[in-house]
Design a protein around this motif. Structure first.
Motif, short mmCIF file in Angstrom:
data_model
loop_
_atom_site.label_atom_id
_atom_site.label_comp_id
_atom_site.label_asym_id
_atom_site.label_seq_id
_atom_site.Cartn_x
_atom_site.Cartn_y
_atom_site.Cartn_z
N GLY B 71 0.81 -1.21 0.00
CA GLY B 71 0.00 0.00 0.00
C GLY B 71 0.84 1.26 0.00
N ARG B 72 0.24 2.34 -0.43
CA ARG B 72 0.92 3.62 -0.51
C ARG B 72 1.02 4.27 0.86
NH1 ARG B 72 1.06 6.45 -5.29
NH2 ARG B 72 0.56 8.38 -4.21
N ALA B 73 1.98 5.19 0.99
CA ALA B 73 2.11 5.99 2.20
C ALA B 73 2.87 7.25 1.83
CB ALA B 73 2.83 5.23 3.31
N PRO B 74 2.17 8.37 1.61
CA PRO B 74 2.86 9.60 1.23
C PRO B 74 3.59 10.24 2.41
CG PRO B 74 0.48 9.96 1.35
CD PRO B 74 0.71 8.51 1.66
N TYR B 75 4.26 11.32 2.14
CA TYR B 75 4.96 12.13 3.14
C TYR B 75 4.11 12.35 4.38
CZ TYR B 75 6.11 16.65 5.31
OH TYR B 75 6.35 17.66 6.20
N ASP B 76 4.74 12.16 5.55
CA ASP B 76 4.16 12.49 6.85
C ASP B 76 3.14 11.48 7.34
OD1 ASP B 76 4.62 14.31 8.93
OD2 ASP B 76 2.70 15.30 8.61
N THR B 77 2.90 10.40 6.56
CA THR B 77 2.01 9.35 7.06
C THR B 77 2.58 8.78 8.35
OG1 THR B 77 1.54 8.71 4.77
CG2 THR B 77 0.90 7.15 6.49
N LEU B 78 1.74 8.66 9.36
CA LEU B 78 2.16 8.04 10.60
C LEU B 78 2.04 6.52 10.43
CD1 LEU B 78 3.10 8.50 13.52
CD2 LEU B 78 0.69 8.43 14.21
N LEU B 79 3.18 5.84 10.46
CA LEU B 79 3.20 4.39 10.25
C LEU B 79 3.44 3.68 11.58
CD1 LEU B 79 5.33 4.18 6.98
CD2 LEU B 79 2.84 4.08 7.22
N GLU B 80 3.03 2.42 11.60
CA GLU B 80 3.23 1.58 12.77
C GLU B 80 3.90 0.30 12.31
OE1 GLU B 80 0.00 1.43 15.80
OE2 GLU B 80 0.00 -0.69 15.27
N MET B 81 5.03 -0.02 12.93
CA MET B 81 5.78 -1.20 12.49
C MET B 81 5.94 -2.16 13.66
SD MET B 81 9.52 -1.47 10.67
CE MET B 81 10.22 -0.25 11.79
N ALA C 51 2.38 19.11 5.39
CA ALA C 51 1.60 18.38 4.37
C ALA C 51 0.34 19.17 4.03
CB ALA C 51 1.24 16.97 4.87
N GLU C 52 -0.22 19.84 5.04
CA GLU C 52 -1.42 20.66 4.84
C GLU C 52 -1.08 21.92 4.03
OE1 GLU C 52 -5.22 21.87 4.77
OE2 GLU C 52 -4.45 19.90 5.36
N TRP C 53 0.12 22.47 4.23
CA TRP C 53 0.54 23.62 3.43
C TRP C 53 0.48 23.27 1.95
CZ3 TRP C 53 4.95 27.09 5.71
CH2 TRP C 53 4.83 27.17 7.11
N GLU C 54 1.02 22.07 1.63
CA GLU C 54 1.02 21.67 0.22
C GLU C 54 -0.40 21.44 -0.28
OE1 GLU C 54 3.72 18.55 -0.95
OE2 GLU C 54 5.49 19.81 -0.58
N ILE C 114 17.16 28.04 3.39
CA ILE C 114 16.31 29.13 2.93
C ILE C 114 15.38 28.57 1.86
CG2 ILE C 114 16.30 31.40 1.80
CD1 ILE C 114 18.75 32.09 3.32
N HIS C 115 14.12 28.95 1.95
CA HIS C 115 13.09 28.34 1.12
C HIS C 115 12.36 29.36 0.28
CE1 HIS C 115 13.12 24.50 3.44
NE2 HIS C 115 13.74 25.29 4.28
N ALA C 116 12.18 29.04 -0.99
CA ALA C 116 11.28 29.82 -1.83
C ALA C 116 9.84 29.47 -1.44
CB ALA C 116 11.52 29.51 -3.30
N VAL C 117 8.92 30.32 -1.80
CA VAL C 117 7.50 30.05 -1.56
C VAL C 117 6.85 29.98 -2.94
CG1 VAL C 117 5.41 30.83 -0.38
CG2 VAL C 117 7.67 31.39 0.57
N LEU C 118 6.41 28.78 -3.30
CA LEU C 118 5.87 28.56 -4.65
C LEU C 118 4.41 28.13 -4.59
CD1 LEU C 118 8.76 26.54 -6.38
CD2 LEU C 118 8.50 29.03 -6.16
N ASN C 119 3.67 28.45 -5.64
CA ASN C 119 2.30 27.93 -5.74
C ASN C 119 2.31 26.62 -6.54
OD1 ASN C 119 2.52 28.56 -8.43
ND2 ASN C 119 1.18 30.35 -8.35
N ARG C 120 1.13 26.10 -6.77
CA ARG C 120 1.00 24.79 -7.41
C ARG C 120 1.64 24.76 -8.79
NH1 ARG C 120 -3.03 22.03 -4.43
NH2 ARG C 120 -4.38 23.83 -4.09
#
Lengths: 146, 146, 146, 146
Positions: B71-81, C51-54, C114-120
């Motif tokens: 299964g997929r798990a994108p960035y920041d997914t809280l996983l349990e192992m 993740a919510e920012w994105e 240092i980070h740029a701030v980009l839109n979609r």
């Protein structure tokens, strides 16, 4: 042993410093990364780089992997990896990799990965004809026969 | 299903940004890295962190690994192992890992690694008694019986 | 030295086996990965995980990084990392990270990104108000003043 | 601009799948890994691979790094990296790296790393004569003059 019809590609690369660990040899996870490199170069060798497969809407996530680690390889070791590919059924591809020291052919690791075939929406699809064509060369040769 | 005597440990962690790839989920090789984390924490849970094993002259390189990616798990997914361990014969250890989404228990990946037992000179040795003790708790319980 | 108004977060983590190299300490590139972990947890601590920012259409690719490596940390070292954030002008964010041994506070590495701030669409945009709000707490406090 | 006497080496490599992240380009930490590759190949080009430096008891841990990320590079992009080296004082080496798209020369990243010179015991030492020789070619040319 190896059917001449099986597409195969061999490449050489070196163990990066950051790929070693404190035991002084490559860390095991990098073998999966190397195997991906092997698939990438095999697909280019077959005439259609995998990046182009994705542009055509075909994705090949790994669904299974098996690895055997048989020998050490410290930083800067020149390695040689041979990659082959074969369809397994109509909805899976299997890549095989074998990694040895380039000079001595001392074994380092070998294994295989099995891949689902997904479309852009992440749905499983049958192997497109152009993939079978790439792999089987148009003929109904053994590696592609079921 | 699970023998109560098998040492087991469960931990939670999140998918790092750099562990994703352009398909938008974790890249497969990182599962081997995560499995190592599971072994590390299980050994600490058993009372003797693996770093201490090495200080005592026992090394556990991976000689075989099998993984299924489910299964997929994108960035920041809280996983349990969950990680378990069992001797396989007198000269090998086997660790099993199962990774799911912490909240939904949706499957992500599972697999096992088999480890040689080496001394400081890289020679294979039998499992030391203190390792069997750690794993089998001194009893001749099932996971440790041959 | 540190303005009390600067958002700050501290977390602990351990050096993974695969993050070491044959010199027996962490490999330098992983510090950039750890710094990302620090940004992730700081954003969660501020109340809106990155993740919510994105998902809101704001992306923060790193455009510059500076790192100083000041001490060793072998496998399984318990590290402590403190992360702070401050706007730099209207179109950049700067995160600072400091990593020490959790127990002895011995320095390991520190630096900033240092980070740029980009839109979609990948176009640079001004820091959205809700980001300034998160970081400056609504007040026109020093870390956010130009 | 570039002094002809500065040792320089250019190599090409491709972005691996696992080096991308969910933004669809290379993840920033890998640039530090690539820069190491550049140092490795430059040292080989100078006639003495870095692995041999370590066998002679000279270690070059990174003590400082600065990076600028100036452009995207998705999976399989063919990159070109140029690496140069110069002593900075008697106890430090500085390597500079510049990474561009091989075909278009579009900029991707550039930066430098500064390295301590340590002996087998981890103690700082002066640059050995054979290192200065390698880098300055025996002459007292500008890159090596203080």
């Amino acid at each position: 042993m190896k059917d001449a019809a099986v597409p195969s590609h061999t490449l050489q690369f070196r163990v990066r410093y950051g790929e070693t660990d404190q035991m002084g040899s490559y860390f095991n996870a990098h073998v999966l990364t190397w195997m991906e490199m092997g698939r990438t170069e095999l697909s280019r060798h077959l005439g259609l780089p995998y990046a182009e497969w994705e542009r055509r809407g075909i994705y090949l996530p790994v669904v299974e992997a098996h690895l055997k680690f048989s020998g050490r390889a410290p930083y800067d070791t020149l390695l040689e990896m041979t990659t082959t590919v074969e369809p397994t059924g109509y909805v899976r591809l299997r890549f095989n990799n074998r990694i040895v020291w380039a000079e001595t052919k001392a074994p380092v690791a070998h294994g295989y990965t099995i891949h689902a075939v997904l479309n852009r929406e992440g749905k499983p699809v049958r192997l497109p004809d152009w993939v079978r064509q790439l792999i089987c060369g148009g003929s109904d040769s053994r590696p592609c026969a079921e």
